[in-house]
Enzyme design. Structure first.
Site, PDB file in Angstrom:
ATOM      1  N   LYS A  28     -51.772 -12.443  65.466  1.00 55.50           N
ATOM      2  CA  LYS A  28     -51.770 -12.406  66.926  1.00 55.50           C
ATOM      3  C   LYS A  28     -50.767 -13.425  67.480  1.00 55.50           C
ATOM      4  CE  LYS A  28     -55.610 -11.652  69.119  1.00 55.50           C
ATOM      5  NZ  LYS A  28     -56.986 -11.856  69.518  1.00 55.50           N
ATOM      6  N   ARG A  97     -58.675 -17.968  71.277  1.00 59.10           N
ATOM      7  CA  ARG A  97     -58.822 -16.737  70.491  1.00 59.10           C
ATOM      8  C   ARG A  97     -58.462 -16.955  69.031  1.00 59.10           C
ATOM      9  NH1 ARG A  97     -58.268 -12.055  73.913  1.00 59.10           N
ATOM     10  NH2 ARG A  97     -58.027 -12.736  76.065  1.00 59.10           N
ATOM     11  N   GLY A 106     -62.893  -8.173  65.061  1.00 63.18           N
ATOM     12  CA  GLY A 106     -64.243  -8.525  65.488  1.00 63.18           C
ATOM     13  C   GLY A 106     -64.991  -9.449  64.547  1.00 63.18           C
ATOM     14  N   MET A 108     -64.207 -12.668  63.722  1.00 62.88           N
ATOM     15  CA  MET A 108     -64.238 -14.075  64.106  1.00 62.88           C
ATOM     16  C   MET A 108     -64.455 -14.194  65.616  1.00 62.88           C
ATOM     17  SD  MET A 108     -61.448 -15.694  61.570  1.00 62.88           S
ATOM     18  CE  MET A 108     -60.176 -14.594  62.097  1.00 62.88           C
ATOM     19  N   ARG A 342     -49.325  -5.445  67.735  1.00 65.21           N
ATOM     20  CA  ARG A 342     -49.133  -5.558  66.275  1.00 65.21           C
ATOM     21  C   ARG A 342     -48.745  -4.177  65.776  1.00 65.21           C
ATOM     22  NH1 ARG A 342     -55.607  -5.705  65.132  1.00 65.21           N
ATOM     23  NH2 ARG A 342     -55.823  -3.664  66.031  1.00 65.21           N
ATOM     24  N   HIS A 458     -69.083  -0.350  31.237  1.00 64.52           N
ATOM     25  CA  HIS A 458     -68.752   0.858  30.490  1.00 64.52           C
ATOM     26  C   HIS A 458     -68.658   2.065  31.421  1.00 64.52           C
ATOM     27  CE1 HIS A 458     -69.852   4.490  28.164  1.00 64.52           C
ATOM     28  NE2 HIS A 458     -69.027   3.974  27.278  1.00 64.52           N
ATOM     29  N   SER A 783     -48.038  -3.707  23.341  1.00 65.37           N
ATOM     30  CA  SER A 783     -48.700  -3.187  24.529  1.00 65.37           C
ATOM     31  C   SER A 783     -49.789  -4.189  24.915  1.00 65.37           C
ATOM     32  CB  SER A 783     -49.300  -1.811  24.254  1.00 65.37           C
ATOM     33  OG  SER A 783     -49.989  -1.373  25.395  1.00 65.37           O
ATOM     34  N   CYS A 851     -51.489  -1.536  28.741  1.00 61.71           N
ATOM     35  CA  CYS A 851     -52.428  -0.409  28.757  1.00 61.71           C
ATOM     36  C   CYS A 851     -53.824  -0.833  29.190  1.00 61.71           C
ATOM     37  CB  CYS A 851     -52.464   0.298  27.418  1.00 61.71           C
ATOM     38  SG  CYS A 851     -53.032  -0.765  26.075  1.00 61.71           S
ATOM     39  N   TYR A 871     -42.956  -0.276  30.654  1.00 53.64           N
ATOM     40  CA  TYR A 871     -43.842   0.739  31.250  1.00 53.64           C
ATOM     41  C   TYR A 871     -45.226   0.170  31.524  1.00 53.64           C
ATOM     42  CZ  TYR A 871     -46.062   1.230  26.666  1.00 53.64           C
ATOM     43  OH  TYR A 871     -46.744   0.979  25.508  1.00 53.64           O
TER      44      TYR A 871
HETATM   45  C1  PEP Z   1     -57.530  -3.829  26.610  1.00 55.72           C
HETATM   46  O1  PEP Z   1     -58.211  -4.657  26.010  1.00 55.72           O
HETATM   47  O2  PEP Z   1     -56.895  -4.078  27.645  1.00 55.72           O
HETATM   48  C2  PEP Z   1     -57.472  -2.454  26.124  1.00 55.72           C
HETATM   49  C3  PEP Z   1     -56.667  -1.576  26.690  1.00 55.72           C
HETATM   50  O3  PEP Z   1     -58.336  -2.128  25.138  1.00 55.72           O
HETATM   51  P1  PEP Z   1     -59.868  -1.775  25.369  1.00 55.72           P
HETATM   52  O4  PEP Z   1     -60.108  -1.748  26.843  1.00 55.72           O
HETATM   53  O5  PEP Z   1     -60.097  -0.494  24.713  1.00 55.72           O
HETATM   54  O6  PEP Z   1     -60.540  -2.932  24.688  1.00 55.72           O
END
Ligand code: PEP
Ligand code: MG
Length: 897
Positions: A28, A97, A106, A108, A342, A458, A783, A851, A871
């Site tokens: 603001k 303000r 709204g 604060m 804004r 899980h 990875s 990954c 990647y």
């Molecule tokens: C990880 O640990 O990030 C991974 C990809 O393996 P997992 O989740 O299967 O342990």
């Protein structure tokens, strides 16, 4: 103040700031400054910085030097306005303000009319042309707001006093109270105030102002603000700025009023006049909905001069911000004042369509369009949504763990889920928590609801992987074998519920669901009637540009052919993680049990021989779907407890069988094995490469199956590109041992076939990251398994912590978001950086990817881009999000043109 920097300059006049100072002045304050500098009619004022707020909140006391600075800026303000704060004859009044860096609507506090007291109320009346009613009404509003906000007086006591005043007079509306009534009401309000606070309402205008400023600082930590920040991922330590602004009044008669406006339609992006106006009112009346507003267009009839001026200002603002702006304004006796602007909030769909529209209008280019949409918005557009028009009953609200909208009959076991799904029924699987045994039921169900576990439980991880709706950690529900209870409701097996994996809400009954046209577009099966729909066209245009701009490749985590195929349609450029342990579940479990129970090499080999053709077929299906693209297959990595029946269940089974005099030989053997293999910390136990080094032939069987599948695809004329990945490596020697054996098998199976198989490792144990230079000698790629790297880096059990104590960490601001969800840049991220740098130093050109779950998280994708990975890999549904964010990482690093 010359020469002072943000650390010791706590107050900025509006003329000193600009729109880029949001960190310091809040949204603001920064925009009020910007408008002031554009020459727009903004009431004079100044902003107290977020740094002052942070200091105040840290010490709980006065900030040294702040008072003096406020005095200096207040004097300037008084000079500009030609009035003194609270002057009995002709008072300057101010509003105090809140205004944080990120809008927290709204959440604060704000106090209006500061400077009024028993004397200046007369001066205000004189200013308003002898309007006593207005002056006393303003005074009673001050006592009410100040009492509530600054001194914690219960608001309903004021409401009750107002109600009593109206009842005594026999009227219904506030506006039916005259000056005398309001004067009396001020008396009552002051009594309420003194009763609760222990002293009289402060008459000193400056004291009022200082107390209001401190109250606004404190409102940063109000419960609702804390909750909002947590939801919106706003860091807890930013603090709010405070704007002190000369009051202008929209409630001085028919020639006054207040309104809001948008420079274009926030729903569709179309240019035009959008907004509402309320004559003879203050902003708070609009919020309270006391009277009905009129469409902004009507202002043309009411006050043509102000209307024309407003349209001119709207055009100026759009031209200046190059985006949709929203505006709050007040007209005081025919004079227009801008109170706020804004870049306007918009729905996810509008963000895409507005960006495309601004490109068409030549206002922005494609890169800028990418800066203006987010992966989170795209994700929202990809999930089916509930149609809430029927206002369904909410049973509870928990963690939205995997977005989407699902309804179905409640079932409590995986078996029941598969049974009913086979009959074509929609089911919601409700479990206290899930484990790998529940996988068939999770696949069969429309959605999953658990009572325990957070976003990395899980249930959450598997559901996200499948793109299945999941709500978890619903700790208000009590799950029993055939029903669950929540807040007095009992929901039995077969009853229908609906769950929203985005908001975490659980509804009773079936809430209708709308499919996502954006997913249909990605899937390539869009209803032709929707092909020219502006949203779909905008998504297509921006995604096409994103793919041209990004440096990071995007792969997917997929374990099956169909998952891989879908991910490929979503734009995946390979598989970054195939978790082979998922292939050992279901009807193959028995084979795994045989392997575990094997006595001696012969039995073990038989079990492995039985598994190999199945694995080979799995891999071939995956390689076929990803023909020509890399597929990283990870050798088995189960914490063993996930594959063994529970110790308690087995013990009960054996005891019951014995009592009945039945034979339980197999169960006894299994019980002995489970006892033998029982681990206190399975996540730190016999997993990953450790299992491969201990169970002879296990990794060898998998490597052989991978190599055979690759050769089979090559024989079909395909182009397999398998990459074998070893999990949980912490020392190069582990990898070398596996590598030596694997290379031998590959050479034997592949022979002269045109197949190349890379061997690499996950980096998911901190020691691996710290010895990456050595490990790179034996790895053709890394990875990053950031799930385990986070678990072991922080020492947090990924299955337990979120529900247990993360809430407190979030509350304390130790982190703004779970480090399992978004990469912890300074700690775990540092491990990634070290491993990348040292790995590449040892082996130039080393291929690097990630990954862990973070591969699909927008903020984390930006980090991986910066670190220089090749990647990211994420679940199929997050592939488009990662594509978009990978491009945003590129364009956001470049200044807007
Ligand atoms: C990880 O640990 O990030 C991974 C990809 O393996 P997992 O989740 O299967 O342990
Ligand atoms: Mg792991």
């Amino acid at each position: 103040m010359e020469g002072k920097g943000p650390a010791d300059k706590f107050v900025y006049d509006f003329a000193e700031g600009n729109k880029d100072l949001k960190d310091l002045l809040g949204g603001k304050g920064a925009n009020l400054a910007e408008m002031t500098n554009l020459g727009l009619p903004v009431p004079a004022g100044f902003t107290i910085t977020t740094v002052a707020c942070q200091r105040y909140l840290a010490s709980g006391e006065h900030v040294d030097g702040l008072d003096e600075e406020i005095t200096e800026h207040l004097e300037k303000l008084e000079e500009a306005m030609g009035r003194k704060l609270g002057d009995p004859a002709d008072p300057l009044l101010v509003s105090v303000r809140s205004g944080a860096k990120f809008s927290m609507p709204g959440m604060m506090e704000t106090v209006l009319n500061v400077g009024l007291n028993d004397e200046s109320v007369a001066g205000l009346s004189a200013q308003a042309g002898g309007n006593d009613r207005f002056a006393w009404d303003s005074y009673r509003r001050l006592i009410q707001m100040f009492g509530k906000t600054v001194c914690d007086v219960p608001g309903d006591e004021f409401e009750q006093a107002l109600h009593n005043a109206k009842t005594a007079k026999g009227v219904r509306d506030d506006t039916d109270l005259d000056a005398d009534d309001l004067k009396k009401l001020v008396g009552v309000y002051k009594e309420v105030f003194a009763k609760h606070v222990g002293h009289d309402f402060p008459q000193d205008p400056r004291e009022q102002m200082d107390l209001a400023v401190a109250a606004v600082f404190r409102s940063w930590n109000a419960d609702r603000a804390v909750l909002y920040r947590r939801q919106e991922r706003i860091p807890a330590d930013l603090g709010t700025a405070v704007n002190v602004v000369a009051m202008v009044f929209g409630n001085l008669g028919a020639d006054s009023g207040t309104g809001v406006a948008f420079t274009r339609d926030p729903g569709t992006g179309e240019q035009g006049i959008y907004g509402d106006y309320l004559q003879n009112a203050q902003g708070e009346d609009v919020v309270a909905g006391i009277r009905n507003t009129v469409p902004l267009q009507d202002l043309e009839q009411i006050d043509k001069k102000s209307y024309d001026e407003l349209l001119g200002i709207m055009a100026t603002l759009e031209g200046h911000y190059h985006d949709l702006c929203d505006i709050e304004f007040t007209i005081e006796r025919g004079k227009l004042w801008m109170l706020q602007t804004r870049v306007g909030k918009r729905t996810a769909a509008a963000a895409f369509t507005i960006a495309a529209q601004l490109i068409d209008e030549g206002v922005i280019d494609l890169d800028e369009a990418l800066r203006r949409v987010t992966g989170a918005q795209l994700a929202q557009l990809m999930f089916p949504r509930f149609d809430l028009d029927g206002e369904p009953e909410v049973l509870t609200r928990a963690v939205g763990a995997s977005p989407g909208a699902a309804y179905g009959e409640v079932v409590f076991t995986s078996e029941k889920a598969t049974e009913l799904a086979a009959q074509g029924k929609n089911v919601i699987l409700v479990r206290r928590e899930t484990n790998p045994d529940d996988l068939p039921g999770m696949i069969a169900a429309q959605g999953i609801l658990t009572a325990r576990g957070g976003k990395t439980s899980h249930a959450a991880v598997v559901a996200r992987g499948m793109g299945k709706t999941c709500v978890c950690g619903a700790d208000q529900i009590e799950v029993s074998p055939s029903s669950f209870t929540v807040g007095g409701h009992t929901v039995n097996e077969g009853d229908v519920i609906s769950i929203d994996g985005t908001t975490g809400r659980v509804y009773l009954g079936e809430v209708p669901v709308r499919p996502s046209e954006v997913v249909q577009y990605f899937e390539g099966d869009l209803d032709p009637a929707l092909a020219n729909e502006p949203l779909v066209a905008a998504v297509h245009r921006l995604m096409t540009h994103a793919d041209e701009r990004r440096r990071l490749a995007v792969r997917t985590n997929a374990d099956t052919g169909p998952d891989a195929a879908r991910a490929r349609r979503f734009g995946a450029q390979g598989v970054g993680l195939c978790r082979t342990e998922h292939m050992f579940l279901g009807d193959r479990r028995e084979l795994v049990e045989r392997l575990i129970l094997a006595e001696g090499g012969k039995e073990r080999q038989e079990a492995l021989d039985a598994l190999k053709p199945l694995q080979r077929a799995d891999f071939l299906a995956l390689f076929r779907e990803m023909n020509g693209l890399p597929v990283t297959v990870r050798l088995i990595d189960p914490p063993l407890h996930e594959f063994l029946p529970s110790l308690e269940d087995l013990a009960v089974h054996v005891a019951v069988a014995k009592e009945r005099g039945e034979s339980a030989k197999r169960s006894e053997k299994m019980l002995a094995a489970v006892r033998r293999m029982h681990e206190q910390n399975p996540m730190l136990g016999m997993r990953g490469v450790r299992l491969g080094l201990v169970v002879p032939g296990l990794f060898a069987m998998q490597v052989r199956a991978i190599a055979e599948a690759a050769v089979a695809l090559a024989e079909e004329g395909g182009r397999p590109r398998p990459e074998i990945m070893v999990p949980l490596v912490g020392a190069v020697q582990e990898l070398e041992t596996v590598r030596t054996e694997a290379e031998k098998i590959i050479a034997e199976v592949v022979g002269d076939a045109p197949v190349e198989i890379l061997i690499g490792t996950m980096i998911e144990v901190p020691r691996a990251a710290l010895t990456a230079g050595q490990i790179a000698e034996a790895a053709e790629f890394f990875s990053f398994g950031t799930n385990d790297l986070t678990q072991m880096g922080w020492g947090f059990s990924r299955d337990d912590v979120e529900g247990a104590f993360f809430w407190r960490y979030l509350e304390l601001g130790i982190f703004g978001i779970s480090p399992f969800e978004s990469i912890d840049r300074e700690g775990v991220g540092r491990l990634v950086r070290i491993a990348s740098d040292e790995g590449r130093a040892a082996r130039p050109g080393l291929k690097l990817g990630v990954c862990g779950e973070h591969g699909g998280d927008p903020e984390s994708v930006h980090f991986f881009h910066e670190v220089g990975l090749d990647y990211v890999s994420c679940s199929p549904f997050r592939v488009p999000v990662a594509r978009l964010e990978a491009a945003r990482a590129v364009v956001l690093a470049q200044p807007a043109g």
